[in-house]
Design an enzyme around this catalytic site. Sequence first.
Site, mmCIF file in Angstrom:
data_model
loop_
_atom_site.group_PDB
_atom_site.id
_atom_site.type_symbol
_atom_site.label_atom_id
_atom_site.label_comp_id
_atom_site.label_asym_id
_atom_site.label_seq_id
_atom_site.Cartn_x
_atom_site.Cartn_y
_atom_site.Cartn_z
ATOM 1 N N GLU A 254 49.563 67.000 59.428
ATOM 2 C CA GLU A 254 49.265 68.442 59.532
ATOM 3 C C GLU A 254 48.944 68.925 58.140
ATOM 4 O O GLU A 254 49.811 68.980 57.279
ATOM 5 C CB GLU A 254 50.498 69.181 60.023
ATOM 6 C CG GLU A 254 50.747 68.980 61.476
ATOM 7 C CD GLU A 254 51.311 70.245 62.058
ATOM 8 O OE1 GLU A 254 50.657 71.281 61.993
ATOM 9 O OE2 GLU A 254 52.427 70.164 62.554
ATOM 10 N N CYS A 288 49.860 77.983 56.460
ATOM 11 C CA CYS A 288 48.570 77.372 56.805
ATOM 12 C C CYS A 288 47.856 78.115 57.923
ATOM 13 O O CYS A 288 46.680 77.876 58.162
ATOM 14 C CB CYS A 288 48.777 75.910 57.162
ATOM 15 S SG CYS A 288 50.166 75.699 58.252
#
Length: 483
Positions: A254, A288
């Site tokens: 990720e 993010c």
Amino acid sequence: MDMVTTPAFSTKLLINGELVEGTGGEEKILNPATGSTLVAVKEASREQVNAAVASAQAAFKTWSLTTPRRRSELLLEVVEHLKKNIETYARLESLNCGKPYLGMLNGEMPAIIDAIRFFAGACRVLNGSAAGEYVENHTSIIRRDPVGVVGSVAPWNFPLMMAAWKVFAPISVGNTVVVKPSEQTPLTLLRLCEFLAALLPKGVVNVVTGRGESVGSTLVSHPGVAMVSLTGDVTTGQKVLQSAVTTLKRTHLELGGKAPVIVFNDADLDAVVETVRMAGFENAGQDCCAACLVYAQSGVYEKVVEKLNAAIKSIRSGAPENEQTELGPLISQRQRDRVESFVQRARTTKHIEVLTGGKPTSGDGFYYEPTLVVGANVQDEIVRREVFGPVVAVSRFETAEEVIDWSNESHYGLASSVWSLNTATALKAAARLRYGTVWVNQHFTLLSEMPHGGLRHSGYGKDQSIYCLEDYTSIRHVMFNFS
Ligand code: NAD
């Protein structure tokens, strides 16, 4: 607990069921709100990482055979422990990361607890998909089995949340784990180690602290590690993949994001502005999925800029323990310098204007002013790259085709949102946007039941949801001949 009471700091690693000091170099753990040192933590030596992996390998032999029910019961004890000590963990995380305490207590902690509670339930209903006779007198069974030792590596922006995802998801389905928190933010996980050491069979969870280039790279390249789970930067993901080549490890990555917020002419602008004020600046923009890139259609561009400018000016920056604080400091001086350099390069670009903020806040700590940058083009760095700070850019678009192309040409593909009161406009855009998550008329809500993960350079690992547990298991075929 009083908001300013400081809990004791735990500095010991967890290796083979024992709490031990690291025998590697010392890392100062800072309070980002003041810049002062909270405590020093010694990182794991190479020998300690090797011992942690060996312990996880040994524990896998029995842990992988425990029933889902037993694993679930143990995870629910972690849930109870966190609920009981919620203020301590919220305070530690707030101190170590500069997160506003009340947001940590009332927002992040319940989400962390719910993530573990979800894994405790979901591991009991994870199935292989079929059993049947595909050849006469033979029964085929599909099994889902754990992968082995998972080497988990976590970033500094959500330390305990990442521990919840990267420790309790893999162990819930029978893997064992060696986890390395960020060298900057190990305090909540080290605190949790004390409870885990007493709760779990030795070796099921091992915690080693230290820097990426020493402890992290030793862990991810270790031949005893079957799978690497990383949340971090794109370049770190590339290094993990390179080191996984020799041992053919499974990887779960990720890696960052740059979330477009696409505002059509018919959007509810007050809702857009209220949401971006929150989702662009939560955790000081170090997220993010942060709503950091607003594409506003030309009919509403000026209004969006005007309203957002006023909203951003009203954001209350301050000490994390202050009840009124909405925006805390960045994690480090280095991160603040990085954010500042992005804004300065944008400022010197002719067509870009910094409307609000745009500099470090004076005084102690690593604070940066909430910042609004307008007029950037899709080729400009401030639009293309992840700033990871309290900086929102607003750019203009004309047509749906153009803004969807721009968004899909981004290296990142983690999260996005579409704002329109016309269902057809919103649905069409949502279908065409190539992002792991598309929110419509909202931005930011992650759920334990829904997958979180990206496309393109944002990586491909899914956290949360049953899909995350699928990532941490292998599909196997077992065939019985009963003729
Ligand atoms: P980073 O990649 O520098 O560090 C992440 C972790 O990797 C740290 O524990 C670090 O010590 C370790 N590491 C660094 N180099 C390594 C190496 N060579 N081998 C093994 N481990 C290594 O990232 P960061 O600065 O800590 O975190 C911020 C980044 O994480 C941002 O880019 C952000 O977008 C990303 N992030 C992504 C998600 C997501 O869900 N996709 C969530 C949070 C953060």
